[in-house]
Design a protein around this motif. Structure first.
Motif, PDB file in Angstrom:
ATOM      1  N   PHE A 109      -4.685  -3.890  -0.340  1.00  8.14           N
ATOM      2  CA  PHE A 109      -5.149  -2.808  -1.205  1.00  8.14           C
ATOM      3  C   PHE A 109      -6.552  -2.306  -0.862  1.00  8.14           C
ATOM      4  O   PHE A 109      -6.870  -1.148  -1.098  1.00  8.14           O
ATOM      5  CB  PHE A 109      -5.100  -3.257  -2.672  1.00  8.14           C
ATOM      6  CG  PHE A 109      -3.727  -3.634  -3.112  1.00  8.14           C
ATOM      7  CD1 PHE A 109      -2.747  -2.675  -3.308  1.00  8.14           C
ATOM      8  CD2 PHE A 109      -3.379  -4.965  -3.302  1.00  8.14           C
ATOM      9  CE1 PHE A 109      -1.462  -3.014  -3.690  1.00  8.14           C
ATOM     10  CE2 PHE A 109      -2.096  -5.328  -3.687  1.00  8.14           C
ATOM     11  CZ  PHE A 109      -1.140  -4.351  -3.881  1.00  8.14           C
ATOM     12  N   ASN A 110      -7.385  -3.186  -0.301  1.00  8.66           N
ATOM     13  CA  ASN A 110      -8.757  -2.765   0.001  1.00  8.66           C
ATOM     14  C   ASN A 110      -9.166  -3.173   1.415  1.00  8.66           C
ATOM     15  O   ASN A 110     -10.317  -3.508   1.663  1.00  8.66           O
ATOM     16  CB  ASN A 110      -9.745  -3.351  -1.022  1.00  8.66           C
ATOM     17  CG  ASN A 110     -11.126  -2.727  -0.910  1.00  8.66           C
ATOM     18  OD1 ASN A 110     -11.261  -1.526  -0.713  1.00  8.66           O
ATOM     19  ND2 ASN A 110     -12.157  -3.560  -1.024  1.00  8.66           N
ATOM     20  N   LEU A 153       0.840  -1.200   0.000  1.00  7.81           N
ATOM     21  CA  LEU A 153       0.000   0.000   0.000  1.00  7.81           C
ATOM     22  C   LEU A 153       0.875   1.250   0.000  1.00  7.81           C
ATOM     23  O   LEU A 153       0.546   2.253  -0.652  1.00  7.81           O
ATOM     24  CB  LEU A 153      -0.929  -0.016   1.221  1.00  7.81           C
ATOM     25  CG  LEU A 153      -2.187   0.857   1.148  1.00  7.81           C
ATOM     26  CD1 LEU A 153      -3.013   0.540  -0.093  1.00  7.81           C
ATOM     27  CD2 LEU A 153      -3.025   0.671   2.412  1.00  7.81           C
ATOM     28  N   THR A 154       1.977   1.188   0.724  1.00  8.17           N
ATOM     29  CA  THR A 154       2.944   2.287   0.705  1.00  8.17           C
ATOM     30  C   THR A 154       3.442   2.518  -0.722  1.00  8.17           C
ATOM     31  O   THR A 154       3.533   3.662  -1.190  1.00  8.17           O
ATOM     32  CB  THR A 154       4.148   1.965   1.620  1.00  8.17           C
ATOM     33  OG1 THR A 154       3.733   2.028   2.976  1.00  8.17           O
ATOM     34  CG2 THR A 154       5.300   2.936   1.388  1.00  8.17           C
ATOM     35  N   PHE A 155       3.741   1.414  -1.413  1.00  4.42           N
ATOM     36  CA  PHE A 155       4.250   1.550  -2.773  1.00  4.42           C
ATOM     37  C   PHE A 155       3.178   2.051  -3.728  1.00  4.42           C
ATOM     38  O   PHE A 155       3.462   2.839  -4.636  1.00  4.42           O
ATOM     39  CB  PHE A 155       4.809   0.225  -3.278  1.00  4.42           C
ATOM     40  CG  PHE A 155       5.495   0.340  -4.603  1.00  4.42           C
ATOM     41  CD1 PHE A 155       6.684   1.041  -4.724  1.00  4.42           C
ATOM     42  CD2 PHE A 155       4.936  -0.218  -5.748  1.00  4.42           C
ATOM     43  CE1 PHE A 155       7.315   1.177  -5.953  1.00  4.42           C
ATOM     44  CE2 PHE A 155       5.557  -0.089  -6.975  1.00  4.42           C
ATOM     45  CZ  PHE A 155       6.752   0.605  -7.079  1.00  4.42           C
ATOM     46  N   ALA A 156       1.936   1.609  -3.530  1.00  5.03           N
ATOM     47  CA  ALA A 156       0.830   2.111  -4.361  1.00  5.03           C
ATOM     48  C   ALA A 156       0.706   3.622  -4.195  1.00  5.03           C
ATOM     49  O   ALA A 156       0.484   4.352  -5.169  1.00  5.03           O
ATOM     50  CB  ALA A 156      -0.467   1.406  -3.984  1.00  5.03           C
ATOM     51  N   GLN A 157       0.859   4.085  -2.956  1.00  2.81           N
ATOM     52  CA  GLN A 157       0.799   5.524  -2.710  1.00  2.81           C
ATOM     53  C   GLN A 157       1.988   6.233  -3.345  1.00  2.81           C
ATOM     54  O   GLN A 157       1.851   7.341  -3.885  1.00  2.81           O
ATOM     55  CB  GLN A 157       0.770   5.796  -1.205  1.00  2.81           C
ATOM     56  CG  GLN A 157       0.675   7.271  -0.833  1.00  2.81           C
ATOM     57  CD  GLN A 157      -0.620   7.900  -1.300  1.00  2.81           C
ATOM     58  OE1 GLN A 157      -1.691   7.315  -1.162  1.00  2.81           O
ATOM     59  NE2 GLN A 157      -0.551   9.108  -1.856  1.00  2.81           N
ATOM     60  N   ARG A 181      -7.287   4.612  -7.690  1.00  2.00           N
ATOM     61  CA  ARG A 181      -7.755   4.198  -9.011  1.00  2.00           C
ATOM     62  C   ARG A 181      -7.063   4.962 -10.142  1.00  2.00           C
ATOM     63  O   ARG A 181      -7.156   4.574 -11.302  1.00  2.00           O
ATOM     64  CB  ARG A 181      -9.277   4.366  -9.090  1.00  2.00           C
ATOM     65  CG  ARG A 181     -10.009   3.356  -8.209  1.00  2.00           C
ATOM     66  CD  ARG A 181     -11.503   3.559  -8.197  1.00  2.00           C
ATOM     67  NE  ARG A 181     -12.093   3.320  -9.513  1.00  2.00           N
ATOM     68  CZ  ARG A 181     -13.390   3.487  -9.777  1.00  2.00           C
ATOM     69  NH1 ARG A 181     -14.218   3.908  -8.831  1.00  2.00           N
ATOM     70  NH2 ARG A 181     -13.844   3.248 -10.985  1.00  2.00           N
ATOM     71  N   VAL A 182      -6.333   6.013  -9.803  1.00  2.00           N
ATOM     72  CA  VAL A 182      -5.548   6.749 -10.815  1.00  2.00           C
ATOM     73  C   VAL A 182      -4.348   5.921 -11.276  1.00  2.00           C
ATOM     74  O   VAL A 182      -3.709   6.263 -12.282  1.00  2.00           O
ATOM     75  CB  VAL A 182      -5.065   8.110 -10.277  1.00  2.00           C
ATOM     76  CG1 VAL A 182      -6.246   9.011  -9.953  1.00  2.00           C
ATOM     77  CG2 VAL A 182      -4.172   7.919  -9.057  1.00  2.00           C
ATOM     78  N   LEU A 183      -4.022   4.849 -10.547  1.00  2.00           N
ATOM     79  CA  LEU A 183      -2.863   4.031 -10.916  1.00  2.00           C
ATOM     80  C   LEU A 183      -2.994   3.465 -12.327  1.00  2.00           C
ATOM     81  O   LEU A 183      -1.993   3.289 -13.024  1.00  2.00           O
ATOM     82  CB  LEU A 183      -2.683   2.883  -9.914  1.00  2.00           C
ATOM     83  CG  LEU A 183      -2.234   3.266  -8.500  1.00  2.00           C
ATOM     84  CD1 LEU A 183      -2.178   2.033  -7.618  1.00  2.00           C
ATOM     85  CD2 LEU A 183      -0.881   3.968  -8.529  1.00  2.00           C
ATOM     86  N   LEU A 208      -7.407  -1.928  -9.922  1.00  2.00           N
ATOM     87  CA  LEU A 208      -6.678  -0.661  -9.849  1.00  2.00           C
ATOM     88  C   LEU A 208      -5.798  -0.449 -11.080  1.00  2.00           C
ATOM     89  O   LEU A 208      -5.649   0.671 -11.553  1.00  2.00           O
ATOM     90  CB  LEU A 208      -5.795  -0.623  -8.594  1.00  2.00           C
ATOM     91  CG  LEU A 208      -6.497  -0.519  -7.237  1.00  2.00           C
ATOM     92  CD1 LEU A 208      -5.465  -0.555  -6.123  1.00  2.00           C
ATOM     93  CD2 LEU A 208      -7.354   0.735  -7.148  1.00  2.00           C
ATOM     94  N   LEU A 209      -5.220  -1.536 -11.589  1.00  2.00           N
ATOM     95  CA  LEU A 209      -4.278  -1.424 -12.704  1.00  2.00           C
ATOM     96  C   LEU A 209      -4.910  -1.654 -14.065  1.00  2.00           C
ATOM     97  O   LEU A 209      -4.393  -1.202 -15.081  1.00  2.00           O
ATOM     98  CB  LEU A 209      -3.122  -2.416 -12.505  1.00  2.00           C
ATOM     99  CG  LEU A 209      -2.314  -2.259 -11.204  1.00  2.00           C
ATOM    100  CD1 LEU A 209      -1.170  -3.266 -11.185  1.00  2.00           C
ATOM    101  CD2 LEU A 209      -1.796  -0.846 -11.038  1.00  2.00           C
ATOM    102  N   GLY A 210      -6.027  -2.381 -14.080  1.00  2.00           N
ATOM    103  CA  GLY A 210      -6.702  -2.653 -15.346  1.00  2.00           C
ATOM    104  C   GLY A 210      -5.799  -3.368 -16.331  1.00  2.00           C
ATOM    105  O   GLY A 210      -5.042  -4.267 -15.980  1.00  2.00           O
ATOM    106  N   ASN A 211      -5.840  -2.932 -17.577  1.00  2.00           N
ATOM    107  CA  ASN A 211      -5.014  -3.533 -18.635  1.00  2.00           C
ATOM    108  C   ASN A 211      -3.711  -2.758 -18.859  1.00  2.00           C
ATOM    109  O   ASN A 211      -3.019  -2.988 -19.851  1.00  2.00           O
ATOM    110  CB  ASN A 211      -5.802  -3.580 -19.953  1.00  2.00           C
ATOM    111  CG  ASN A 211      -7.001  -4.511 -19.860  1.00  2.00           C
ATOM    112  OD1 ASN A 211      -6.931  -5.572 -19.249  1.00  2.00           O
ATOM    113  ND2 ASN A 211      -8.119  -4.101 -20.462  1.00  2.00           N
TER     114      ASN A 211
END
Length: 287
Positions: free
Chosen positions: A173-174, A145-149, A205-207, A246-249
Motif C-alpha cells: 500500500f505504501n 494495490l490493484t484492488f485498492a484502486q 485516502r478517499v477509501l 487508509l480505511l480508518g474506522n
C-alpha cells in the motif's frame, strides 16, 4: 470344491462391498460435519495474484479451502492483455461458497487504473453469468494495490456487485523495498499513518469515505522474517500496515495478523497453511 470357492468369492465380494459402503458413508458424514462449521452462502470469493504471478499463486490457498470442505466450486477467470475475460469452468446455480481464481495475462502491468478496469470486467462477467450481488476478495502483494484502486474508482458504483469481506496478504500500500523505500526507512503510528507517503498512497485516502457505512470486514495479513528488516523480504511491514490509516474506522471489522519466520517470506505467505486457515475461517466460518 468348485462351489465352495464360488461361495468364498461371493462372500469376499460382499465383505469388500460392505466396507466400501461404510467408508463412503463415514466420509460423507465427516464432510457434513465439517461443512456445518461454515456458512453455506453463494457469495463468490475472488483471488488475485501479485506482480508476475498467475492463478498458480492462488492454488494452495484454494486447495486448503476445498480440503476443509468449504467449497467444491472453483473456476478460473482469465483476463487477456486486451482486457477480455474468459471463464474456465462453470458454477451450478446452487453453488456453495464458490471461488474464482483470477489470472491476468499481462501480469506485470504497472498501470493500476488499467488493472482496476480488468478486475471490474471480471465482476461484470460474473454478474452477467451468475447474477451475483456481492463478493469477497483475497489478494497477494500488488494485487492488493490493484484492488485498492478498483475500490477508489468503482467502489461507489451501486450497479456493481458490492464488497462483503476482503483479505489482504503482503499488501504494497505504501511502497516496495528497493523500489521506493529502503529497509526500516518508513514507520507507521498506532493508527497506521506512515511517516512518509509514497504515490499513490495519498490518492487512496478517499477509501475511508468509500468504505464507510458498507459493513465491510477486512483481514490484513503480513510477514516478518525476523531478520531486522521488519519485512517479508520484499514488502515492509509498515507498507502493509498503512492500510489501517487508509480505511480508518470505516470497516465493520478490521484485523491485522503478523506471521513470523521463514514461512512468512513474501511468496511463502500464500503457501503457508496457517495463513490459509486463518483466511478460510475469516471468510466462511460461522460465528
Amino acid at each position: 470344491m468348485k462351489k465352495l470357492w464360488i461361495w468364498i468369492a461371493l462372500l469376499l465380494v460382499l465383505i469388500i462391498t460392505t466396507i466400501v459402503i461404510i467408508v463412503h458413508q463415514k466420509q460423507s458424514t465427516n464432510h457434513h460435519v465439517r461443512q456445518t462449521n461454515f456458512v453455506n452462502g453463494q457469495t463468490p470469493t475472488l483471488f488475485l495474484h501479485g506482480y508476475g504471478g498467475s492463478a498458480n499463486s492462488e492454488t494452495f490457498m484454494v486447495k486448503q479451502a476445498e480440503d476443509r470442505s468449504v467449497t467444491r466450486n472453483v473456476i478460473t477467470a482469465f483476463v487477456s492483455k486486451e482486457g477480455n475475460v474468459t471463464l474456465k469452468g462453470h458454477f451450478n446455480q446452487d453453488a456453495v461458497n464458490p471461488i474464482v481464481k483470477l489470472e491476468l495475462e499481462d501480469n506485470k502491468q504497472g498501470n493500476l487504473e488499467e488493472n482496476a478496469k480488468w478486475f471490474k470486467s471480471v465482476l461484470v462477467k460474473l454478474q452477467g453469468e451468475y447474477k451475483i450481488k456481492q463478493f469477497n476478495f483475497v489478494g497477494h502483494s500488488m494485487g492488493n494495490l490493484t484492488f485498492a484502486q478498483y475500490m477508489r474508482t468503482y467502489g461507489e458504483d451501486a450497479s456493481l456487485p458490492q464488497l462483503y469481506k476482503q483479505v489482504n496478504i503482503a499488501g504494497t500500500f505504501n511502497g516496495v523495498l528497493n523500489m521506493n523505500e529502503t529497509v526500516n526507512e518508513i514507520s507507521v503510528d498506532s493508527n497506521g499513518k506512515p511517516s512518509r507517503m509514497n504515490p499513490p498512497y495519498n490518492q487512496l485516502r478517499v477509501l475511508k469515505d468509500i468504505y464507510k457505512g458498507k459493513d465491510i470486514a477486512v483481514l490484513n495479513i503480513f510477514g516478518d522474517l525476523e531478520d531486522g528488516t521488519h519485512s517479508d523480504g520484499r514488502v515492509s511491514n509498515s507498507s502493509s500496515q498503512s492500510l489501517k490509516y487508509l480505511l480508518g474506522n470505516s470497516p465493520k471489522h478490521y484485523k491485522e495478523s503478523k506471521y513470523q519466520g521463514k514461512s512468512a517470506q513474501h511468496s511463502q505467505l500464500h503457501e503457508n497453511k496457517e495463513v490459509a486457515n486463518e483466511l478460510i475461517d475469516f471468510l466462511w466460518k460461522k460465528n
